[in-house]
Motif scaffolding. Structure first.
Motif, PDB file in Angstrom:
ATOM      1  N   PHE A  14       0.816  -1.215   0.000  1.00  0.00           N
ATOM      2  CA  PHE A  14       0.000   0.000   0.000  1.00  0.00           C
ATOM      3  C   PHE A  14       0.854   1.271   0.000  1.00  0.00           C
ATOM      4  O   PHE A  14       0.371   2.348  -0.346  1.00  0.00           O
ATOM      5  N   LYS A  15       2.095   1.154   0.412  1.00  0.00           N
ATOM      6  CA  LYS A  15       2.932   2.337   0.619  1.00  0.00           C
ATOM      7  C   LYS A  15       3.061   3.221  -0.627  1.00  0.00           C
ATOM      8  O   LYS A  15       2.871   4.434  -0.532  1.00  0.00           O
ATOM      9  N   PRO A  16       3.354   2.676  -1.819  1.00  0.00           N
ATOM     10  CA  PRO A  16       3.443   3.550  -2.997  1.00  0.00           C
ATOM     11  C   PRO A  16       2.124   4.274  -3.303  1.00  0.00           C
ATOM     12  O   PRO A  16       2.123   5.449  -3.676  1.00  0.00           O
ATOM     13  N   LEU A  17       1.014   3.595  -3.116  1.00  0.00           N
ATOM     14  CA  LEU A  17      -0.296   4.207  -3.331  1.00  0.00           C
ATOM     15  C   LEU A  17      -0.511   5.368  -2.356  1.00  0.00           C
ATOM     16  O   LEU A  17      -0.958   6.449  -2.743  1.00  0.00           O
ATOM     17  N   ILE A  18      -0.176   5.145  -1.108  1.00  0.00           N
ATOM     18  CA  ILE A  18      -0.346   6.174  -0.080  1.00  0.00           C
ATOM     19  C   ILE A  18       0.563   7.361  -0.360  1.00  0.00           C
ATOM     20  O   ILE A  18       0.132   8.522  -0.270  1.00  0.00           O
ATOM     21  N   LEU A  19       1.805   7.102  -0.717  1.00  0.00           N
ATOM     22  CA  LEU A  19       2.730   8.194  -1.038  1.00  0.00           C
ATOM     23  C   LEU A  19       2.243   8.985  -2.246  1.00  0.00           C
ATOM     24  O   LEU A  19       2.432  10.203  -2.318  1.00  0.00           O
ATOM     25  N   ASP A  20       1.575   8.316  -3.181  1.00  0.00           N
ATOM     26  CA  ASP A  20       0.993   8.997  -4.333  1.00  0.00           C
ATOM     27  C   ASP A  20      -0.109   9.969  -3.903  1.00  0.00           C
ATOM     28  O   ASP A  20      -0.247  11.055  -4.467  1.00  0.00           O
ATOM     29  N   TYR A  21      -0.897   9.592  -2.897  1.00  0.00           N
ATOM     30  CA  TYR A  21      -1.913  10.508  -2.353  1.00  0.00           C
ATOM     31  C   TYR A  21      -1.253  11.785  -1.835  1.00  0.00           C
ATOM     32  O   TYR A  21      -1.741  12.890  -2.089  1.00  0.00           O
ATOM     33  N   TYR A  22      -0.162  11.630  -1.093  1.00  0.00           N
ATOM     34  CA  TYR A  22       0.547  12.816  -0.589  1.00  0.00           C
ATOM     35  C   TYR A  22       1.061  13.676  -1.735  1.00  0.00           C
ATOM     36  O   TYR A  22       0.941  14.898  -1.715  1.00  0.00           O
ATOM     37  N   ASP A  23       1.643  13.027  -2.757  1.00  0.00           N
ATOM     38  CA  ASP A  23       2.157  13.779  -3.920  1.00  0.00           C
ATOM     39  C   ASP A  23       1.037  14.554  -4.609  1.00  0.00           C
ATOM     40  O   ASP A  23       1.198  15.740  -4.910  1.00  0.00           O
ATOM     41  N   LYS A  24      -0.084  13.901  -4.849  1.00  0.00           N
ATOM     42  CA  LYS A  24      -1.204  14.574  -5.523  1.00  0.00           C
ATOM     43  C   LYS A  24      -1.756  15.736  -4.701  1.00  0.00           C
ATOM     44  O   LYS A  24      -2.276  16.702  -5.256  1.00  0.00           O
ATOM     45  N   ALA A  25      -1.642  15.650  -3.372  1.00  0.00           N
ATOM     46  CA  ALA A  25      -2.099  16.735  -2.494  1.00  0.00           C
ATOM     47  C   ALA A  25      -1.017  17.804  -2.326  1.00  0.00           C
ATOM     48  O   ALA A  25      -1.224  18.780  -1.622  1.00  0.00           O
ATOM     49  N   GLN A  26       0.113  17.590  -2.982  1.00  0.00           N
ATOM     50  CA  GLN A  26       1.264  18.491  -2.903  1.00  0.00           C
ATOM     51  C   GLN A  26       1.763  18.651  -1.470  1.00  0.00           C
ATOM     52  O   GLN A  26       2.146  19.725  -1.035  1.00  0.00           O
ATOM     53  N   ILE A  27       1.753  17.527  -0.743  1.00  0.00           N
ATOM     54  CA  ILE A  27       2.312  17.471   0.604  1.00  0.00           C
ATOM     55  C   ILE A  27       3.738  16.932   0.450  1.00  0.00           C
ATOM     56  O   ILE A  27       3.929  15.758   0.135  1.00  0.00           O
ATOM     57  N   ALA A  28       4.704  17.800   0.628  1.00  0.00           N
ATOM     58  CA  ALA A  28       6.106  17.409   0.475  1.00  0.00           C
ATOM     59  C   ALA A  28       6.558  16.641   1.716  1.00  0.00           C
ATOM     60  O   ALA A  28       6.395  17.117   2.842  1.00  0.00           O
ATOM     61  N   GLN A  86      13.057  10.656   5.095  1.00  0.00           N
ATOM     62  CA  GLN A  86      12.872  10.069   6.424  1.00  0.00           C
ATOM     63  C   GLN A  86      11.388   9.943   6.764  1.00  0.00           C
ATOM     64  O   GLN A  86      10.956   8.934   7.306  1.00  0.00           O
ATOM     65  N   GLU A  87      10.585  10.962   6.436  1.00  0.00           N
ATOM     66  CA  GLU A  87       9.147  10.888   6.685  1.00  0.00           C
ATOM     67  C   GLU A  87       8.504   9.770   5.870  1.00  0.00           C
ATOM     68  O   GLU A  87       7.624   9.062   6.366  1.00  0.00           O
ATOM     69  N   LYS A  88       8.962   9.607   4.638  1.00  0.00           N
ATOM     70  CA  LYS A  88       8.436   8.510   3.818  1.00  0.00           C
ATOM     71  C   LYS A  88       8.786   7.159   4.442  1.00  0.00           C
ATOM     72  O   LYS A  88       7.965   6.245   4.455  1.00  0.00           O
ATOM     73  N   GLN A  89       9.994   7.050   4.947  1.00  0.00           N
ATOM     74  CA  GLN A  89      10.418   5.801   5.588  1.00  0.00           C
ATOM     75  C   GLN A  89       9.660   5.538   6.880  1.00  0.00           C
ATOM     76  O   GLN A  89       9.401   4.390   7.233  1.00  0.00           O
ATOM     77  N   ASN A  90       9.288   6.615   7.588  1.00  0.00           N
ATOM     78  CA  ASN A  90       8.601   6.489   8.875  1.00  0.00           C
ATOM     79  C   ASN A  90       7.082   6.529   8.745  1.00  0.00           C
ATOM     80  O   ASN A  90       6.383   6.647   9.755  1.00  0.00           O
ATOM     81  N   LEU A  91       6.568   6.430   7.529  1.00  0.00           N
ATOM     82  CA  LEU A  91       5.129   6.415   7.308  1.00  0.00           C
ATOM     83  C   LEU A  91       4.496   5.334   8.176  1.00  0.00           C
ATOM     84  O   LEU A  91       4.913   4.176   8.152  1.00  0.00           O
ATOM     85  N   GLU A  92       3.514   5.711   8.964  1.00  0.00           N
ATOM     86  CA  GLU A  92       2.837   4.751   9.836  1.00  0.00           C
ATOM     87  C   GLU A  92       1.601   4.203   9.148  1.00  0.00           C
ATOM     88  O   GLU A  92       0.756   4.958   8.671  1.00  0.00           O
ATOM     89  N   LEU A  93       1.518   2.905   9.089  1.00  0.00           N
ATOM     90  CA  LEU A  93       0.352   2.217   8.554  1.00  0.00           C
ATOM     91  C   LEU A  93      -0.309   1.520   9.742  1.00  0.00           C
ATOM     92  O   LEU A  93       0.149   0.480  10.189  1.00  0.00           O
TER      93      LEU A  93
END
Length: 180
Positions: free
Chosen positions: A7-21, A25-32
């Motif tokens: 799910f991680k790439p999909l979730i990171l794509d949501y952040y990108d589309k929302a323009q949340i930089a 380290q934050e990407k690595q520490n993403l909490e699921l």
């Protein structure tokens, strides 16, 4: 325990589309968070915590389409001199169905998860669209769900002590999380 890393790439794509930089380290520490139920796609939450001090907390959350953060409240904790968490949700993209204590809606837009549906008791509906926000007072039961396209939601709050959250569903354990 199921591996949710797909799910991680999909979730990171949501952040990108929302323009949340996010930093690497934050990407690595993403909490699921799967709340100990092993049903992440239906009952779960993804989040990045930017800051959590004695005075404030800021998080960015992703809800997949129909994904639910289960009913809970942020209690007063007298032994910590903690008045409970006050939090404001601001929808960045998509739509969020938020349910709080109050006059129940005649019909809700969200869908109760099949698993544990008897543990949802508040149905006063607030629909948050992009740019809209709502503040939840301490010790207020609430739950929320991603709309048809999912959502990115900013949370601004007082200190977050997630380990003290009280969930209506006794099966839930807030601490289990799936991390890389």
């Amino acid at each position: 325990m199921e591996d949710y890393q797909h799910f991680k790439p999909l979730i990171l794509d949501y952040y990108d589309k929302a323009q949340i930089a996010l930093t690497e380290q934050e990407k690595q520490n993403l909490e699921l968070a799967d709340f100990g139920l092993n049903e992440f796609a239906g009952i779960g939450l993804s989040l990045v915590t930017f800051i959590n001090t004695e005075r404030c907390c800021a998080k960015e959350m992703v809800l997949l389409p129909g994904q639910t953060c289960p009913e809970h409240r942020h209690p007063v904790i007298p032994e910590l001199d903690y008045p409970g968490k006050e939090e404001t949700f601001r929808c960045r993209t998509g739509m969020v169905y938020l349910y709080v204590e109050g006059e129940p809606a005649a019909e809700i837009s969200g869908t109760l998860p099949e698993s544990g549906k008897d543990y949802y008791s508040v149905f006063h509906q607030i629909v948050l669209r992009e740019g809209e926000q709502y503040t939840i007072q301490p010790n207020t039961k609430h739950w929320f769900q991603g709309g048809p396209e999912g959502a990115v939601v900013s949370e601004f709050s007082t200190k977050s002590l997630d380990e003290y959250d009280i969930f209506t569903d006794p099966r839930i354990d807030r601490i289990p999380r799936i991390e890389e």
